[in-house]
Design a protein around this motif. Structure first.
Motif, PDB file in Angstrom:
ATOM      1  N   SER A   1       2.503  11.118 -13.899  1.00  0.00           N
ATOM      2  CA  SER A   1       0.821  10.995 -13.594  1.00  0.00           C
ATOM      3  C   SER A   1       0.803  10.205 -12.781  1.00  0.00           C
ATOM      4  O   SER A   1       1.530   8.715 -13.260  1.00  0.00           O
ATOM      5  CB  SER A   1       0.910  11.716 -14.940  1.00  0.00           C
ATOM      6  N   TYR A   2       0.241  10.309 -12.130  1.00  0.00           N
ATOM      7  CA  TYR A   2      -1.240   8.658 -11.524  1.00  0.00           C
ATOM      8  C   TYR A   2      -1.471   7.781 -12.369  1.00  0.00           C
ATOM      9  O   TYR A   2      -2.460   8.687 -12.953  1.00  0.00           O
ATOM     10  CB  TYR A   2      -1.891   9.742 -10.351  1.00  0.00           C
TER      11      TYR A   2
ATOM     12  N   ASP B   1       5.478  18.941 -11.271  1.00  0.00           N
ATOM     13  CA  ASP B   1       6.428  17.623 -10.746  1.00  0.00           C
ATOM     14  C   ASP B   1       5.893  16.682 -10.623  1.00  0.00           C
ATOM     15  O   ASP B   1       6.561  15.533 -10.902  1.00  0.00           O
ATOM     16  CB  ASP B   1       6.891  18.590  -9.438  1.00  0.00           C
ATOM     17  N   LEU B   2       4.179  16.758 -10.270  1.00  0.00           N
ATOM     18  CA  LEU B   2       3.663  15.609 -10.499  1.00  0.00           C
ATOM     19  C   LEU B   2       1.988  16.220 -11.057  1.00  0.00           C
ATOM     20  O   LEU B   2       1.706  17.257 -10.789  1.00  0.00           O
ATOM     21  CB  LEU B   2       3.279  14.929  -9.606  1.00  0.00           C
ATOM     22  N   ASN B   3       1.535  14.981 -12.192  1.00  0.00           N
ATOM     23  CA  ASN B   3      -0.047  15.231 -12.029  1.00  0.00           C
ATOM     24  C   ASN B   3      -1.028  14.341 -11.939  1.00  0.00           C
ATOM     25  O   ASN B   3      -0.734  13.110 -12.218  1.00  0.00           O
ATOM     26  CB  ASN B   3      -0.015  15.237 -13.735  1.00  0.00           C
ATOM     27  N   PRO B   4      -1.654  14.325 -10.191  1.00  0.00           N
ATOM     28  CA  PRO B   4      -3.052  13.316 -10.091  1.00  0.00           C
ATOM     29  C   PRO B   4      -3.781  13.368 -10.946  1.00  0.00           C
ATOM     30  O   PRO B   4      -4.300  11.439 -10.745  1.00  0.00           O
ATOM     31  CB  PRO B   4      -3.004  14.127  -8.845  1.00  0.00           C
ATOM     32  N   ILE B   5      -4.036  13.816 -11.959  1.00  0.00           N
ATOM     33  CA  ILE B   5      -5.121  13.179 -12.920  1.00  0.00           C
ATOM     34  C   ILE B   5      -4.943  12.969 -14.252  1.00  0.00           C
ATOM     35  O   ILE B   5      -5.406  12.845 -15.032  1.00  0.00           O
ATOM     36  CB  ILE B   5      -5.967  14.422 -12.902  1.00  0.00           C
ATOM     37  N   GLY B   6      -3.408  12.704 -14.551  1.00  0.00           N
ATOM     38  CA  GLY B   6      -2.665  12.922 -16.206  1.00  0.00           C
ATOM     39  C   GLY B   6      -3.305  11.367 -16.435  1.00  0.00           C
ATOM     40  O   GLY B   6      -3.223  11.668 -17.696  1.00  0.00           O
TER      41      GLY B   6
ATOM     42  N   GLN C   1       1.087  -0.918  -0.064  1.00  0.00           N
ATOM     43  CA  GLN C   1      -0.169  -0.386  -0.048  1.00  0.00           C
ATOM     44  C   GLN C   1       0.956   1.377  -0.192  1.00  0.00           C
ATOM     45  O   GLN C   1       1.538   1.392   0.812  1.00  0.00           O
ATOM     46  CB  GLN C   1      -1.138   0.066   1.196  1.00  0.00           C
ATOM     47  N   GLY C   2       0.958   2.076  -0.549  1.00  0.00           N
ATOM     48  CA  GLY C   2       1.571   3.524  -1.304  1.00  0.00           C
ATOM     49  C   GLY C   2       2.248   3.307  -1.994  1.00  0.00           C
ATOM     50  O   GLY C   2       1.899   2.847  -3.043  1.00  0.00           O
ATOM     51  N   CYS C   3       2.493   4.643  -2.730  1.00  0.00           N
ATOM     52  CA  CYS C   3       3.641   5.252  -3.714  1.00  0.00           C
ATOM     53  C   CYS C   3       4.909   4.535  -3.571  1.00  0.00           C
ATOM     54  O   CYS C   3       5.699   4.320  -2.087  1.00  0.00           O
ATOM     55  CB  CYS C   3       3.942   6.443  -4.015  1.00  0.00           C
ATOM     56  N   ASP C   4       5.629   3.669  -4.811  1.00  0.00           N
ATOM     57  CA  ASP C   4       7.044   3.284  -4.614  1.00  0.00           C
ATOM     58  C   ASP C   4       7.878   3.926  -5.421  1.00  0.00           C
ATOM     59  O   ASP C   4       8.516   3.358  -5.917  1.00  0.00           O
ATOM     60  CB  ASP C   4       6.405   1.483  -4.976  1.00  0.00           C
ATOM     61  N   GLY C   5       7.472   5.507  -5.226  1.00  0.00           N
ATOM     62  CA  GLY C   5       8.489   6.058  -6.138  1.00  0.00           C
ATOM     63  C   GLY C   5       7.847   6.329  -7.219  1.00  0.00           C
ATOM     64  O   GLY C   5       9.176   6.147  -8.006  1.00  0.00           O
TER      65      GLY C   5
ATOM     66  N   ASP D   1       2.302  10.043  -0.246  1.00  0.00           N
ATOM     67  CA  ASP D   1       3.358   9.515  -0.291  1.00  0.00           C
ATOM     68  C   ASP D   1       4.251  10.448  -0.259  1.00  0.00           C
ATOM     69  O   ASP D   1       5.150  10.281  -0.366  1.00  0.00           O
ATOM     70  CB  ASP D   1       3.071   8.441  -0.449  1.00  0.00           C
ATOM     71  N   TYR D   2       4.265  10.979  -2.061  1.00  0.00           N
ATOM     72  CA  TYR D   2       5.062  11.363  -2.542  1.00  0.00           C
ATOM     73  C   TYR D   2       5.399  12.765  -1.857  1.00  0.00           C
ATOM     74  O   TYR D   2       6.787  12.624  -2.114  1.00  0.00           O
ATOM     75  CB  TYR D   2       4.209  12.030  -3.786  1.00  0.00           C
ATOM     76  N   LEU D   3       4.647  13.482  -0.879  1.00  0.00           N
ATOM     77  CA  LEU D   3       4.976  14.539  -0.725  1.00  0.00           C
ATOM     78  C   LEU D   3       5.933  14.893   1.011  1.00  0.00           C
ATOM     79  O   LEU D   3       7.485  15.468   0.795  1.00  0.00           O
ATOM     80  CB  LEU D   3       4.352  15.486  -0.237  1.00  0.00           C
ATOM     81  N   ARG D   4       5.694  13.743   2.084  1.00  0.00           N
ATOM     82  CA  ARG D   4       5.785  13.176   2.983  1.00  0.00           C
ATOM     83  C   ARG D   4       7.730  12.417   2.435  1.00  0.00           C
ATOM     84  O   ARG D   4       8.225  12.790   3.085  1.00  0.00           O
ATOM     85  CB  ARG D   4       5.368  12.392   3.926  1.00  0.00           C
ATOM     86  N   ARG D   5       7.294  11.789   1.346  1.00  0.00           N
ATOM     87  CA  ARG D   5       8.902  10.978   1.249  1.00  0.00           C
ATOM     88  C   ARG D   5      10.142  11.983   0.409  1.00  0.00           C
ATOM     89  O   ARG D   5      10.973  12.235  -0.204  1.00  0.00           O
ATOM     90  CB  ARG D   5       8.259   9.944   0.737  1.00  0.00           C
ATOM     91  N   SER D   6       9.426  13.696  -0.406  1.00  0.00           N
ATOM     92  CA  SER D   6       9.762  14.100  -1.688  1.00  0.00           C
ATOM     93  C   SER D   6      10.533  15.121  -0.531  1.00  0.00           C
ATOM     94  O   SER D   6      11.953  15.211  -0.578  1.00  0.00           O
ATOM     95  CB  SER D   6       9.432  14.842  -2.741  1.00  0.00           C
TER      96      SER D   6
END
Length: 501
Positions: free
Chosen positions: A454-455, A335-340, A36-40, A142-147
Motif C-alpha cells: 500500500s501507498y 497487486d497494489l493499494n493506493p489507499i491502504g 521524486q517518484g516511486c522507488d520500487g 510510476d508503478y504502471l509505467r515501470r511494471s
C-alpha cells in the motif's frame, strides 16, 4: 542537501520549518533537492525542491508531478547573507576581537545572471485532500509505467473505499494528460508504451482512462440498486471501461459443492444460521470477487483487442486493516493499494474535495451513503452496516491506531489515555471499547502478513512487511492487561462514588 524524504500526509510543513530554521538562525542559503517518484516500494518521494535564504523561501518546486526532471532556479545576493549575519550581535562582538580581513575586489562573477535577486514567496502547502489526490496518483503512474502493465483493473463496489481508488486513477489520468499538453515527450512516450500504440495521443483524461482503466461491479442478490448505480456513474465520469455483472451463479455453485461434500447447507444469520455459517457465506462472495478480478485483469485486454495485462487495485483503508475488518484473500488482495495507508476520515474529506475539484460529482452521494459490505441479505428489519459489524466507529479506530503505533500504547496505557480523551463516556464503556479493539486486532493480525503493498501515507500503518514489525500471533485474551483494566475500572468507580459522598 540532496535528500530522500518520502511523502506522508501533513509532513511538508515540518520539512519547511526545518529548512527555514537552519538559515534563519545564522543566515545563509539552503539548497534542498529531494527525490521524486516511486522507488520500487511502498514509499513515494515527493520532490518539492526549494531554495531558502535567511529563513525565507525564494523558490519552490512541485510536490507531486509525473515529470522525471524538474529544475528550480533562484537568484541569491550573497551580500544579503553577509548583512543578515552581521546583524547578529554575538557575531559582531566576536568579530571585534580578531584582526579585520581585507576585502579584495576582483572582476569576477559566479554567474552571468543580471537578474534581480529572488524575492521571498509564500510556501505552497497543499491541503490533506490535495495530497491524497496527487500523491497516490503519481505513485500509481510510476508503478504502471515501470511494471510493464497495460493498465489497472478495479472491482468497483460503489462504496467509499473503491470509489476513492477509482477517483485516484482518474486524478492520475488528469495529471498525465496535463503533462502531455505541456509538451512532456517522456510522459507521452510512457503512455504509448503502456497502451502499446506508438501513435496514441490522448486529448482528454477520459480518453486515456478508457484505454488503461477497467472497472467492474460484481453484484449479488445482497447488493443494492444504489451501489450499482453509483459505480456506473463514477466510471462514466472518469471514463473507465466498465462492466456490470452478477456473480450469484458462481456463489450458488460453491455453496452447492459444499452441500454435496458435507450434506449440510449453511444459512445466513437472518435466516437462522450460526455466526460461523454467516461469516462463511459472506467470505465466499468476497473471495470469489478476488478470483474474478484476476481473471478479468488477465483477459480484458484480449477481449478488447489490446495487448498486455492489467494490474489489480485493492481498496481497503488503514483503519480496516488495523481492525482486520476484511476477508483474507478477498478484494483487499491485489497487486497494489493506493489507499491502504489512509484513514476513513481523510478519505471522506478527499471524496468531497474530489467531487468538486476533479469533476466527479457522483462522489458526493458516495460520502452520504452509510458504509456497508452488502454481503448479507437485506430484510425489512436488517441492513448490514460496517461500524455495527466492527463494534466501533472509524473515528475510534483512528484513535486506536495512533495510540497503538505512534505512542506505543498497550491495552492498559491506551485505556488510561482514552478515559481522559473520552471523558464524556463512562470508564466502563471506554474499557469495553479498548478490550474489544485489542481482541479483534489480535485475532486478525495474521492478515497483515499477506496485506497488499500500500501507498504509505500514515505513520500508524499496520503493514508488518515494513512499517509495523510486530508479531502476528498474540494471546487474544490479554489476561494480565485486561485484568488490570478491570481493576482500574473498579478503583475509579469507587473513587468517584467516594467523592460524591
Amino acid at each position: 542537501n540532496g535528500s530522500g524524504s518520502h511523502h506522508q500526509l501533513r509532513k511538508l510543513d515540518q520539512r519547511l520549518d526545518l529548512i527555514n530554521s537552519a538559515t534563519a538562525k545564522g543566515g545563509g542559503c539552503y539548497l534542498y533537492a529531494n527525490q521524486q517518484g516511486c522507488d520500487g516500494d511502498r514509499l513515494y518521494y515527493d520532490g518539492c525542491a526549494m531554495i531558502s535564504t535567511n529563513g525565507k523561501i525564494i523558490a519552490q518546486g512541485k510536490q507531486f508531478s509525473v515529470n522525471d526532471v524538474e529544475v528550480v532556479v533562484g537568484v541569491v545576493d550573497l551580500s544579503d547573507i553577509r548583512s543578515y549575519r552581521a546583524a547578529t550581535a554575538s557575531r559582531g562582538r566576536q568579530a571585534s576581537t580578531v584582526p579585520p580581513v581585507p576585502v579584495v575586489e576582483v572582476k569576477f562573477r559566479m554567474t552571468g545572471c543580471n537578474e534581480a535577486p529572488s524575492c521571498a514567496i509564500p510556501a505552497t502547502i497543499l491541503k490533506p485532500q490535495e495530497e491524497i489526490a496527487y500523491g497516490p496518483a503519481c505513485w500509481m503512474w510510476d508503478y504502471l509505467r515501470r511494471s510493464g502493465g497495460g493498465g489497472y483493473f478495479l472491482p468497483l463496489s460503489g462504496g467509499a473505499d473503491s470509489s476513492s481508488t477509482a477517483a485516484l486513477v482518474g486524478s492520475m489520468c488528469q495529471l498525465v494528460v496535463k503533462a502531455i499538453e505541456e509538451k512532456d515527450e517522456t510522459v507521452l512516450a510512457d503512455v504509448r508504451r503502456v497502451v502499446r500504440d506508438s501513435k496514441f495521443v490522448p486529448k482528454t483524461s477520459k480518453e486515456l482512462a478508457n484505454k488503461i482503466f477497467h472497472t467492474t461491479y460484481m453484484g449479488t442478490k445482497n447488493s443494492s440498486a444504489e451501489t450499482r448505480d453509483r459505480a456506473k456513474k463514477l466510471a462514466e465520469e472518469i471514463g473507465a471501461y466498465h462492466l456490470d455483472i452478477t456473480i450469484d451463479d458462481v456463489v450458488s455453485s460453491l455453496v452447492k459443492l459444499f452441500t454435496t461434500i458435507t450434506g449440510k447447507t449453511p444459512k445466513f444469520k437472518v435466516h437462522g444460521g450460526s455466526n460461523n455459517e454467516n461469516l462463511a457465506l459472506q467470505n465466499i462472495q468476497a473471495r470469489l470477487r478476488m478470483v474474478i478480478s484476476y481473471l478479468l485483469a488477465q483477459l480484458l485486454p484480449w477481449v478488447r483487442g489490446q495487448e498486455g495485462f492489467l494490474l489489480v487495485l485493492g481498496s481497503a483503508n488503514v483503519d480496516e486493516a488495523l481492525r482486520g475488518y476484511m476477508t483474507k484473500y478477498d478484494c483487499s488482495s491485489a497487486d497494489l493499494n493506493p489507499i491502504g495507508g489512509i484513514c476513513k476520515g481523510d478519505l471522506k474529506s478527499f471524496l468531497l474535495w474530489a467531487s468538486k475539484n476533479l469533476g466527479y460529482p457522483s462522489l458526493e452521494s458516495v460520502v452520504k451513503a452509510p458504509p456497508t459490505a452488502e454481503l448479507e441479505p437485506i430484510t425489512k428489519d436488517y441492513k448490514q452496516n460496517d461500524e455495527e459489524d466492527m463494534g466501533m466507529t472509524y473515528e475510534e479506530l483512528g484513535y486506536f491506531g495512533k495510540l497503538r503505533k505512534v505512542e506505543r500504547c498497550g491495552p492498559v496505557t491506551m485505556f488510561e489515555k482514552l478515559r481522559h480523551l473520552w471523558s464524556h463516556l463512562p470508564v466502563q464503556t471506554v474499557a469495553d471499547k479498548v478490550r474489544r479493539f485489542f481482541f479483534y486486532y489480535s485475532i486478525n493480525r495474521h492478515k497483515m502478513t499477506v496485506i497488499t503493498p500500500s501507498y504509505h501515507a500514515e505513520n500508524y500503518s499496520p503493514d508488518d512487511n515494513r512499517f509495523d514489525l510486530r508479531q502476528f500471533l498474540y494471546n487474544a485474551r490479554w489476561p494480565r492487561q485486561f485484568a488490570t483494566i478491570a481493576r482500574r475500572v473498579k478503583e475509579l468507580a469507587a473513587s468517584e462514588k467516594k467523592s460524591k459522598i
